[in-house]
Design a protein around this motif. Structure first.
Motif, PDB file in Angstrom:
ATOM      1  N   ARG A   1      -6.675   0.746   7.729  1.00  0.00           N
ATOM      2  CA  ARG A   1      -5.818  -0.317   7.743  1.00  0.00           C
ATOM      3  C   ARG A   1      -5.132  -0.664   9.397  1.00  0.00           C
TER       4      ARG A   1
ATOM      5  N   LEU B   1       0.742  -1.194   0.107  1.00  0.00           N
ATOM      6  CA  LEU B   1       0.006  -0.125   0.016  1.00  0.00           C
ATOM      7  C   LEU B   1       0.803   1.336  -0.011  1.00  0.00           C
TER       8      LEU B   1
ATOM      9  N   VAL C   1      -4.664   4.646   5.444  1.00  0.00           N
ATOM     10  CA  VAL C   1      -3.761   4.443   6.594  1.00  0.00           C
ATOM     11  C   VAL C   1      -4.492   4.203   7.706  1.00  0.00           C
TER      12      VAL C   1
ATOM     13  N   MET D   1       3.210  -1.249   4.172  1.00  0.00           N
ATOM     14  CA  MET D   1       2.934   0.130   3.421  1.00  0.00           C
ATOM     15  C   MET D   1       4.254   0.856   3.189  1.00  0.00           C
TER      16      MET D   1
END
Length: 336
Positions: free
Chosen positions: A54, A38, A51, A65
């Protein structure tokens, strides 16, 4: 990629890559822990949604990420926060490279959030509204124990309805005001924005959260705009009828969320300000980044708990953010 019409109205290019990562892999991309990356920027409100979701769902290990720097040029977001200016997993300097691996002739916006397939280095999707919904519904097998239901079946129609008007008038509304090419277009966006904020205030005066008595996808989507309001939108985008801190209900609501694990601990005010005031040269040609506003008031009591509600419903609070994903201490009042 967006544009201003001859009449001065700002329009967002909504031609996203709509491929989905699903449990059954029907688009060719099955949910697999560790396969995808991500890519976000903490400066971007659309990426910040991903963000937060998640983190609330506990997908940190399943969906690693990458954080791009807050400043980009006309080509792309860059990985200048990483050693050597290169993402250590994807091996690229610019997010643009992953888009061009997907489509060498790609001519749309190089946007975040984007999910990249690590084995091929190609972008799978940048369709930000669907990304967070799919985190809730398609990645469920990898949710943490105690993950909240951010998109519960019984509330989906109401969540969708609230999200639609919030997107038009607030999330995108601040951009319509800030990038307006005529006084008339600016005035229209400005009036719609503050009419919607008043509508939201009335909705939230007796309800702790936007839909139901727990945090949902709707709260995440509104929060990422409100948390940027005083630092950026009030001055930079000329949304200056009131500051957020002058709107009592919304100010308390946003502080409530900010002080909830998973929200404020993902917010990087330094990246937010540097992005907007540096990248938007047509609005701020000097590229001077304001010193203010004072951020210590984000930690003031909000008294919203008196309205009832349970932030995570039958779930639990997420664990503290890991050191490698923590916002730098000098970028957030939570560490002061």
């Amino acid at each position: 990629m967006s544009y201003v019409s001859p009449g001065g109205k700002y329009s967002r290019d909504s031609r996203y890559i709509t491929t989905r990562i699903t449990t059954d892999g029907r688009d060719g991309f099955p949910v697999e822990p560790g396969r995808y990356r991500l890519v976000v920027s903490r400066a971007c409100p659309w990426a910040s949604r991903a963000v937060i979701v998640r983190r609330l769902l506990g997908l940190e290990r399943a969906l690693p990420m990458a954080v791009a720097g807050p400043i980009h040029d006309e080509r792309s977001w860059t990985f200048d926060l990483d050693p050597g200016g290169r993402d250590p997993v994807l091996g690229i300097e610019r997010l643009q490279q992953a888009y061009f691996r997907r489509d060498p002739g790609y001519d749309r916006g190089i946007t975040v959030p984007a999910i990249v397939d690590v084995p091929t280095g190609k972008v799978v999707t940048n369709h930000f509204p669907q990304i967070t919904i799919d985190m809730s519904l398609e990645w469920m097998l990898y949710h943490r124990d105690g993950a909240p239901a951010l998109y519960p079946p019984a509330l989906r129609s109401e969540i969708d309805a609230v999200n639609e008007v919030v997107y038009k008038d607030v999330n995108n509304g601040v951009y319509r005001a800030g990038f307006a090419g005529s006084q008339e277009s600016y005035a229209e966006a400005y009036e719609r924005l503050f009419a919607r904020l008043e509508w939201l205030s009335k909705r939230l005066v007796r309800s702790r959260y936007l839909v139901g008595d727990t945090i949902t996808e709707a709260d995440v989507r509104l929060f990422t705009s409100l948390v940027r309001f005083d630092a950026v939108y009030h001055g930079h985008f000329k949304c200056n009828r009131h500051k957020l801190s002058e709107m009592p209900v919304l100010w308390a609501y946003t502080r409530d969320l900010f002080q909830t694990p998973g929200f404020g601990d993902t917010v990087d005010f330094d990246h937010i300000k540097r992005h907007y005031y540096t990248v938007h040269r047509d609005i701020n040609p000097t590229r001077i980044v304001p010193a203010g506003p004072d951020l210590t008031n984000w930690l003031e009591p909000h008294d919203r708990a008196a309205l009832g509600g349970r932030p995570f419903g039958d779930g639990t609070s997420p664990k503290p953010v890991t050191p490698e994903e923590a916002v730098p201490a000098d970028h957030t009042p939570l560490a002061w």
